[in-house]
Write an enzyme that holds these catalytic residues in place. Structure first.
Site, mmCIF file in Angstrom:
data_model
loop_
_atom_site.group_PDB
_atom_site.id
_atom_site.type_symbol
_atom_site.label_atom_id
_atom_site.label_comp_id
_atom_site.label_asym_id
_atom_site.label_seq_id
_atom_site.Cartn_x
_atom_site.Cartn_y
_atom_site.Cartn_z
ATOM 1 N N TYR A 280 -68.679 -0.067 51.655
ATOM 2 C CA TYR A 280 -67.783 0.838 50.937
ATOM 3 C C TYR A 280 -67.102 1.740 51.955
ATOM 4 O O TYR A 280 -67.764 2.488 52.673
ATOM 5 C CB TYR A 280 -68.539 1.703 49.916
ATOM 6 C CG TYR A 280 -67.562 2.466 49.057
ATOM 7 C CD1 TYR A 280 -67.136 1.957 47.836
ATOM 8 C CD2 TYR A 280 -66.995 3.654 49.516
ATOM 9 C CE1 TYR A 280 -66.187 2.628 47.076
ATOM 10 C CE2 TYR A 280 -66.041 4.332 48.755
ATOM 11 C CZ TYR A 280 -65.644 3.803 47.540
ATOM 12 O OH TYR A 280 -64.689 4.456 46.802
ATOM 13 N N GLN B 93 -66.287 1.464 40.029
ATOM 14 C CA GLN B 93 -65.905 0.087 39.696
ATOM 15 C C GLN B 93 -66.080 -0.848 40.896
ATOM 16 O O GLN B 93 -66.444 -2.019 40.746
ATOM 17 C CB GLN B 93 -64.472 0.022 39.134
ATOM 18 C CG GLN B 93 -63.361 0.583 40.011
ATOM 19 C CD GLN B 93 -63.200 2.103 39.873
ATOM 20 O OE1 GLN B 93 -64.092 2.792 39.380
ATOM 21 N NE2 GLN B 93 -62.078 2.639 40.322
ATOM 22 N N SER C 29 -69.293 15.263 53.546
ATOM 23 C CA SER C 29 -69.669 15.562 54.931
ATOM 24 C C SER C 29 -70.223 16.970 55.067
ATOM 25 O O SER C 29 -69.836 17.884 54.333
ATOM 26 C CB SER C 29 -68.440 15.412 55.819
ATOM 27 O OG SER C 29 -67.903 14.137 55.624
ATOM 28 N N HIS D 127 -62.646 17.425 55.070
ATOM 29 C CA HIS D 127 -62.876 16.137 54.397
ATOM 30 C C HIS D 127 -62.728 16.257 52.888
ATOM 31 O O HIS D 127 -62.248 15.346 52.228
ATOM 32 C CB HIS D 127 -64.301 15.646 54.662
ATOM 33 C CG HIS D 127 -64.449 14.886 55.941
ATOM 34 N ND1 HIS D 127 -63.929 13.638 56.118
ATOM 35 C CD2 HIS D 127 -65.065 15.201 57.103
ATOM 36 C CE1 HIS D 127 -64.218 13.200 57.333
ATOM 37 N NE2 HIS D 127 -64.906 14.141 57.962
ATOM 38 N N HIS E 64 -74.929 16.602 60.168
ATOM 39 C CA HIS E 64 -74.569 16.809 61.576
ATOM 40 C C HIS E 64 -75.068 18.173 62.012
ATOM 41 O O HIS E 64 -74.800 19.171 61.335
ATOM 42 C CB HIS E 64 -73.049 16.832 61.771
ATOM 43 C CG HIS E 64 -72.351 15.629 61.261
ATOM 44 N ND1 HIS E 64 -71.582 15.638 60.127
ATOM 45 C CD2 HIS E 64 -72.279 14.375 61.754
ATOM 46 C CE1 HIS E 64 -71.070 14.439 59.925
ATOM 47 N NE2 HIS E 64 -71.474 13.646 60.896
ATOM 48 N N GLU F 86 -112.508 -7.588 42.637
ATOM 49 C CA GLU F 86 -111.367 -7.306 41.731
ATOM 50 C C GLU F 86 -111.428 -8.181 40.483
ATOM 51 O O GLU F 86 -110.490 -8.207 39.686
ATOM 52 C CB GLU F 86 -110.035 -7.556 42.469
ATOM 53 C CG GLU F 86 -109.751 -6.531 43.556
ATOM 54 C CD GLU F 86 -108.401 -6.755 44.264
ATOM 55 O OE1 GLU F 86 -107.741 -7.784 44.013
ATOM 56 O OE2 GLU F 86 -108.034 -5.889 45.073
ATOM 57 N N HIS G 255 -108.407 -16.253 42.997
ATOM 58 C CA HIS G 255 -108.165 -15.857 44.382
ATOM 59 C C HIS G 255 -109.386 -16.202 45.229
ATOM 60 O O HIS G 255 -109.284 -16.782 46.303
ATOM 61 C CB HIS G 255 -107.952 -14.337 44.504
ATOM 62 C CG HIS G 255 -106.649 -13.818 43.992
ATOM 63 N ND1 HIS G 255 -106.296 -13.848 42.673
ATOM 64 C CD2 HIS G 255 -105.619 -13.221 44.649
ATOM 65 C CE1 HIS G 255 -105.108 -13.297 42.520
ATOM 66 N NE2 HIS G 255 -104.674 -12.915 43.716
HETATM 67 N N1 NAD Z 1 -71.341 10.611 55.230
HETATM 68 C C1 NAD Z 1 -70.396 9.874 55.813
HETATM 69 O O1 NAD Z 1 -70.678 9.092 56.681
HETATM 70 C C2 NAD Z 1 -68.971 10.012 55.372
HETATM 71 C C3 NAD Z 1 -67.927 9.356 56.060
HETATM 72 C C4 NAD Z 1 -66.626 9.479 55.583
HETATM 73 C C5 NAD Z 1 -66.395 10.228 54.428
HETATM 74 N N2 NAD Z 1 -67.442 10.849 53.834
HETATM 75 C C6 NAD Z 1 -67.300 11.570 52.577
HETATM 76 O O2 NAD Z 1 -67.020 10.587 51.592
HETATM 77 C C7 NAD Z 1 -66.316 11.219 50.549
HETATM 78 C C8 NAD Z 1 -65.121 10.375 50.215
HETATM 79 O O3 NAD Z 1 -64.612 10.786 48.972
HETATM 80 P P1 NAD Z 1 -63.152 10.439 48.486
HETATM 81 O O4 NAD Z 1 -63.007 11.008 47.137
HETATM 82 O O5 NAD Z 1 -62.185 10.812 49.541
HETATM 83 O O6 NAD Z 1 -63.097 8.842 48.420
HETATM 84 P P2 NAD Z 1 -63.980 7.774 47.665
HETATM 85 O O7 NAD Z 1 -63.456 6.449 48.089
HETATM 86 O O8 NAD Z 1 -65.424 8.001 47.823
HETATM 87 O O9 NAD Z 1 -63.644 7.974 46.114
HETATM 88 C C9 NAD Z 1 -62.404 7.654 45.570
HETATM 89 C C10 NAD Z 1 -62.623 6.935 44.255
HETATM 90 O O10 NAD Z 1 -63.326 7.765 43.347
HETATM 91 C C11 NAD Z 1 -62.988 7.375 42.037
HETATM 92 N N3 NAD Z 1 -62.700 8.563 41.235
HETATM 93 C C12 NAD Z 1 -62.060 9.695 41.623
HETATM 94 N N4 NAD Z 1 -61.940 10.520 40.570
HETATM 95 C C13 NAD Z 1 -62.509 9.905 39.515
HETATM 96 C C14 NAD Z 1 -62.713 10.253 38.142
HETATM 97 N N5 NAD Z 1 -62.307 11.429 37.666
HETATM 98 N N6 NAD Z 1 -63.360 9.374 37.344
HETATM 99 C C15 NAD Z 1 -63.810 8.203 37.839
HETATM 100 N N7 NAD Z 1 -63.638 7.807 39.109
HETATM 101 C C16 NAD Z 1 -63.005 8.654 39.928
HETATM 102 C C17 NAD Z 1 -61.759 6.549 42.098
HETATM 103 O O11 NAD Z 1 -62.094 5.256 41.707
HETATM 104 C C18 NAD Z 1 -61.349 6.560 43.554
HETATM 105 O O12 NAD Z 1 -60.937 5.285 43.976
HETATM 106 C C19 NAD Z 1 -65.926 12.611 51.031
HETATM 107 O O13 NAD Z 1 -66.808 13.516 50.414
HETATM 108 C C20 NAD Z 1 -66.181 12.584 52.533
HETATM 109 O O14 NAD Z 1 -66.617 13.821 53.014
HETATM 110 C C21 NAD Z 1 -68.715 10.732 54.247
HETATM 111 N N1 HSO Z 2 -67.504 13.142 59.325
HETATM 112 C C1 HSO Z 2 -67.557 11.917 58.545
HETATM 113 C C2 HSO Z 2 -69.007 11.651 58.219
HETATM 114 O O1 HSO Z 2 -69.549 12.690 57.521
HETATM 115 C C3 HSO Z 2 -67.004 10.719 59.244
HETATM 116 C C4 HSO Z 2 -65.562 10.773 59.598
HETATM 117 C C5 HSO Z 2 -64.674 9.768 59.607
HETATM 118 N N2 HSO Z 2 -63.501 10.252 60.041
HETATM 119 C C6 HSO Z 2 -63.644 11.509 60.311
HETATM 120 N N3 HSO Z 2 -64.896 11.837 60.030
HETATM 121 ZN ZN ZN Z 3 -65.552 13.873 59.916
#
Ligand code: NAD
Ligand code: HSO
Ligand code: ZN
Length: 438
Positions: A138, A199, A245, A270, A336, A423, A428
């Site tokens: 994902y 989905q 994040s 983010h 982090h 047992e 067995h």
């Molecule tokens: N931990 C990590 O390694 C890492 C790396 C990159 C990003 N992140 C985090 O991941 C997250 C990404 O989130 P994002 O929203 O940008 O993208 P995402 O791809 O996780 O979510 C987007 C999807 O959420 C769904 N969605 C949004 N609103 C909705 C609703 N009201 N009802 C149903 N479905 C809905 C939609 O299908 C949309 O395609 C951020 O919080 C970011 O900080 C974490």
């Molecule tokens: N900080 C995110 C993980 O929490 C990863 C990321 C991708 N691009 C920038 N930052």
């Molecule tokens: Zn980042």
């Protein structure tokens, strides 16, 4: 009063009576989820399970504001991925390739091997490591595009020897990001579908007419993704719950406040739900960082997101000393951790819980996000207490190997017989007893 004029970031002090209560409230990301999210995710999962492609198409049109008619329009071909890679500027191609190379080199070191040993009577015991047949990755795409996350997910899968990699990435309003496509080409992803949210998780977990069902789903995402991953666990494997994040910085007061403000912004930008916390025992230094935050925040392209994140979930925390800072680190278990101190190596032994530890003033967390080499998919929301960074080990599983010699079977049979009869499992016992040489 508009958000612009409210305090940008909370100031907390560990000596305040309400400190722990306040910190708990800040850390509670699950509080961001609610019954409405849970209900919507369950509805989407059930619909995709039952109706396959049509349900995925409908949900994608609804939540990503598209108007496609079939899954065919939500699939990217290998030619499209290659074209995106070929179309990059030299600078972008070189940066992507350099990051990919470093990530690969780091993850090669994680590769475990199968092992076995032989006992005196010729019995052989061991463990066989096998890559997954098919992994689903994902790649988030709602509020930002993440070519780096394509590399961080797909490269360890490749190093592990996964046979097929299926990537999903939402493209809200139909906007494709060339770097994401190029990264998928570079990292050798087999299938790419431009779907996201619950989905996409459902399609990977259950399979549809177009999306192959996978054995494990990895990668970070928002609350819909996290809730869906938790719900399908058992049907498929998952890596962890990697949510918004987070960054926790500990400063000894000697780092440039502008650097620290920008380090906090780097994660705050983010997502409104992202978390940025700075801890120091130097109150004047916290004042300086707060001033830098106020001055630099309006210069950000993503000012609104970063501001909302700092207002909702950020904090500048005054603690008493290094020992208290370490206690806070282990309590928060941040995704982090930046140790912006003179001799970070002296801290390492006491730090028990953190997804990734960035050592010293020059090691900004952003370097780890893109190209240092270690994985940026990391446990969030305190789950670093029991989870690890995404790695090669997430794309492999282990089988135990037991090969008894006749003598070994006879000796083990005697032990097994006694325990099995204890047992009351006599089949067995008799199965083991057949192999005993009297
Ligand atoms: N931990 C990590 O390694 C890492 C790396 C990159 C990003 N992140 C985090 O991941 C997250 C990404 O989130 P994002 O929203 O940008 O993208 P995402 O791809 O996780 O979510 C987007 C999807 O959420 C769904 N969605 C949004 N609103 C909705 C609703 N009201 N009802 C149903 N479905 C809905 C939609 O299908 C949309 O395609 C951020 O919080 C970011 O900080 C974490
Ligand atoms: N900080 C995110 C993980 O929490 C990863 C990321 C991708 N691009 C920038 N930052
Ligand atoms: Zn980042």
């Amino acid at each position: 009063m508009s958000d612009k004029f409210a305090a940008t970031i909370a100031r907390l002090s560990t000596v305040d009576g309400t400190f722990h209560q306040h910190l708990d409230a800040l850390l509670d990301w699950e509080g961001v989820s609610d019954k409405a999210v849970q209900a919507r995710v369950e509805e989407i999962l059930a619909d995709v399970k039952q109706r396959g492609d049509s349900a995925v198409v409908e949900a994608t049109n609804r939540f990503d504001r598209l108007s496609v008619e079939s899954m065919e329009q939500l699939r990217l071909t290998p030619e499209q991925l290659k074209k995106a890679f070929d179309g990059l500027s030299t600078e972008q191609r070189d940066a992507l390739s350099a990051a990919a190379e470093r990530i690969k080199r780091y993850h090669e070191r994680q590769k475990p091997s199968s092992w076995q040993y032989e006992e005196a009577d010729g019995t052989v015991l061991g463990q066989k490591v096998t890559p997954l047949d098919r992994a689903g990755i994902y790649v988030p795409g709602g509020k930002a595009s993440y070519p780096s996350s394509v590399l961080m997910n797909a490269i360890p899968a490749h190093v592990a020897g996964v046979r097929e990699i299926v990537m999903v990435v939402p493209t809200p309003d139909g906007v494709l990001n060339d770097l994401v496509l190029a990264a998928a080409h570079l990292a050798g992803v087999d299938y790419v579908f431009t779907i996201g949210g619950a989905q996409a998780v459902a399609a990977l977990a259950y399979g549809t007419e177009s999306v192959p069902r996978v054995d494990k789903i990895v990668g970070p995402g928002n609350i819909y993704v996290a809730t869906a991953k938790r719900a399908v666990f058992g049907q498929v494997g998952i890596d962890m719950i990697a949510g918004p994040s987070e960054i926790m910085v500990v400063s000894d007061g000697q780092t440039d406040p502008d650097w620290l403000a920008m380090d906090l912004f780097s994660q705050a930008e983010h997502d409104e739900d992202a978390q940025a916390i700075l801890v120091s025992w130097n109150a004047a230094h916290l004042d300086d960082v707060e001033a830098s935050i106020e001055r630099l925040l309006p210069t950000l392209e993503r000012e609104n997101i970063a501001r909302a994140s700092l207002q909702r979930r950020g904090a500048l925390v005054l603690c008493q000393d290094q020992a208290e800072a370490i206690a806070l680190i282990n309590r928060i278990a941040p995704e982090h951790l930046e140790l912006s101190v003179d001799t970070p190596s002296g801290w390492l032994e006491d730090i028990r819980h953190a997804g990734a530890i960035f050592m010293g003033r020059h090691t900004s967390e952003a370097l780890g996000d893109y190209c240092a080499g270690p994985n940026h998919v990391l446990p969030t929301s305190g789950t670093a207490r029991f989870s690890s960074p995404l790695g090669v080990y997430d794309f492999q599983k282990r089988s135990s190997i037991i090969h008894c010699s006749p003598e070994g079977a006879s000796e083990l049979g005697k032990i097994a017989s006694v325990l099995a009869r204890g047992e009351s499992l006599t089949a067995h016992a008799r199965s083991a007893e057949y192999r005993i040489n009297n």
